[in-house]
Motif scaffolding. Structure first.
Motif, mmCIF file in Angstrom:
data_model
loop_
_atom_site.group_PDB
_atom_site.id
_atom_site.type_symbol
_atom_site.label_atom_id
_atom_site.label_comp_id
_atom_site.label_asym_id
_atom_site.label_seq_id
_atom_site.Cartn_x
_atom_site.Cartn_y
_atom_site.Cartn_z
ATOM 1 N N PRO A 1 -0.556 12.552 -3.820
ATOM 2 C CA PRO A 1 -0.782 13.759 -4.236
ATOM 3 C C PRO A 1 0.699 13.708 -2.577
ATOM 4 O O PRO A 1 0.160 13.329 -1.350
ATOM 5 C CB PRO A 1 -0.538 14.801 -4.676
ATOM 6 N N LYS A 2 1.725 14.251 -3.058
ATOM 7 C CA LYS A 2 2.780 14.626 -1.946
ATOM 8 C C LYS A 2 2.331 16.162 -1.004
ATOM 9 O O LYS A 2 2.519 17.056 -1.545
ATOM 10 C CB LYS A 2 4.206 14.631 -2.099
ATOM 11 N N LEU A 3 2.016 16.125 0.125
ATOM 12 C CA LEU A 3 1.557 17.027 0.783
ATOM 13 C C LEU A 3 2.634 17.731 2.205
ATOM 14 O O LEU A 3 2.066 19.087 2.537
ATOM 15 C CB LEU A 3 0.398 17.072 1.424
ATOM 16 N N SER A 4 4.244 16.979 1.721
ATOM 17 C CA SER A 4 4.703 17.788 2.985
ATOM 18 C C SER A 4 5.528 18.826 2.719
ATOM 19 O O SER A 4 5.486 19.722 3.768
ATOM 20 C CB SER A 4 6.136 16.497 2.629
ATOM 21 N N ILE B 1 -6.053 12.846 3.339
ATOM 22 C CA ILE B 1 -4.886 12.232 2.422
ATOM 23 C C ILE B 1 -3.502 12.060 3.276
ATOM 24 O O ILE B 1 -3.196 11.222 3.129
ATOM 25 C CB ILE B 1 -4.765 12.562 1.088
ATOM 26 N N LEU B 2 -3.443 13.054 4.322
ATOM 27 C CA LEU B 2 -1.930 13.070 4.763
ATOM 28 C C LEU B 2 -2.291 12.236 5.922
ATOM 29 O O LEU B 2 -1.793 11.404 6.055
ATOM 30 C CB LEU B 2 -2.068 14.743 4.881
ATOM 31 N N LEU C 1 1.235 -1.465 0.095
ATOM 32 C CA LEU C 1 -0.075 -0.185 -0.264
ATOM 33 C C LEU C 1 1.330 0.764 -0.336
ATOM 34 O O LEU C 1 0.312 2.702 -0.760
ATOM 35 C CB LEU C 1 -1.429 0.034 1.440
ATOM 36 N N ASN C 2 2.010 1.185 0.822
ATOM 37 C CA ASN C 2 2.780 2.763 0.808
ATOM 38 C C ASN C 2 3.235 2.324 -0.546
ATOM 39 O O ASN C 2 3.235 3.573 -0.880
ATOM 40 C CB ASN C 2 4.084 2.155 2.077
ATOM 41 N N THR C 3 3.495 1.569 -1.018
ATOM 42 C CA THR C 3 4.338 1.536 -2.608
ATOM 43 C C THR C 3 3.158 2.151 -3.741
ATOM 44 O O THR C 3 3.530 2.987 -4.539
ATOM 45 C CB THR C 3 4.939 0.356 -3.281
ATOM 46 N N ILE C 4 2.052 1.824 -3.395
ATOM 47 C CA ILE C 4 0.401 2.595 -4.368
ATOM 48 C C ILE C 4 0.409 3.502 -4.571
ATOM 49 O O ILE C 4 0.648 4.519 -4.816
ATOM 50 C CB ILE C 4 -0.556 1.389 -4.399
ATOM 51 N N ASN C 5 0.821 3.917 -3.145
ATOM 52 C CA ASN C 5 0.587 5.893 -2.479
ATOM 53 C C ASN C 5 1.408 6.791 -2.951
ATOM 54 O O ASN C 5 1.312 7.206 -3.069
ATOM 55 C CB ASN C 5 0.657 5.964 -0.243
ATOM 56 N N LYS C 6 3.028 5.948 -3.336
ATOM 57 C CA LYS C 6 4.422 6.664 -3.352
ATOM 58 C C LYS C 6 3.804 7.239 -4.514
ATOM 59 O O LYS C 6 3.960 8.325 -5.389
ATOM 60 C CB LYS C 6 5.240 6.107 -3.299
ATOM 61 N N ALA C 7 2.821 5.958 -5.629
ATOM 62 C CA ALA C 7 3.112 6.574 -7.385
ATOM 63 C C ALA C 7 1.661 7.325 -7.266
ATOM 64 O O ALA C 7 1.681 8.470 -8.216
ATOM 65 C CB ALA C 7 2.803 5.125 -7.729
ATOM 66 N N VAL C 8 0.437 6.717 -6.306
ATOM 67 C CA VAL C 8 -0.876 7.219 -6.905
ATOM 68 C C VAL C 8 -0.956 9.171 -6.141
ATOM 69 O O VAL C 8 -1.812 9.761 -7.158
ATOM 70 C CB VAL C 8 -2.032 6.563 -6.507
#
Length: 48
Positions: free
Chosen positions: A18-21, A35-36, A9-16
């Motif tokens: 958005p980055k909100l950091s 999402i965050l 799931l973490n790998t999928i999250n990284k790809a799909v």
């Protein structure tokens, strides 16, 4: 098994998702905060 599931799931999250950091958490919308929180939950469980 739990760790491997969250790792995938973490790998999928990284790809799909958005980055909100780089954004200010106080200025995020409710959906962006959700999402965050979801990304954080998956990340913490994949590290255990």
């Amino acid at each position: 098994m739990k760790k491997s599931l969250f790792s995938v799931l973490n790998t999928i999250n990284k790809a799909v998702l958005p980055k909100l950091s780089n954004k200010d958490p106080n200025k995020l919308t409710k959906i962006q905060k959700g999402i965050l929180a979801y990304r954080y939950f998956v990340l913490v469980n994949s590290l255990d």
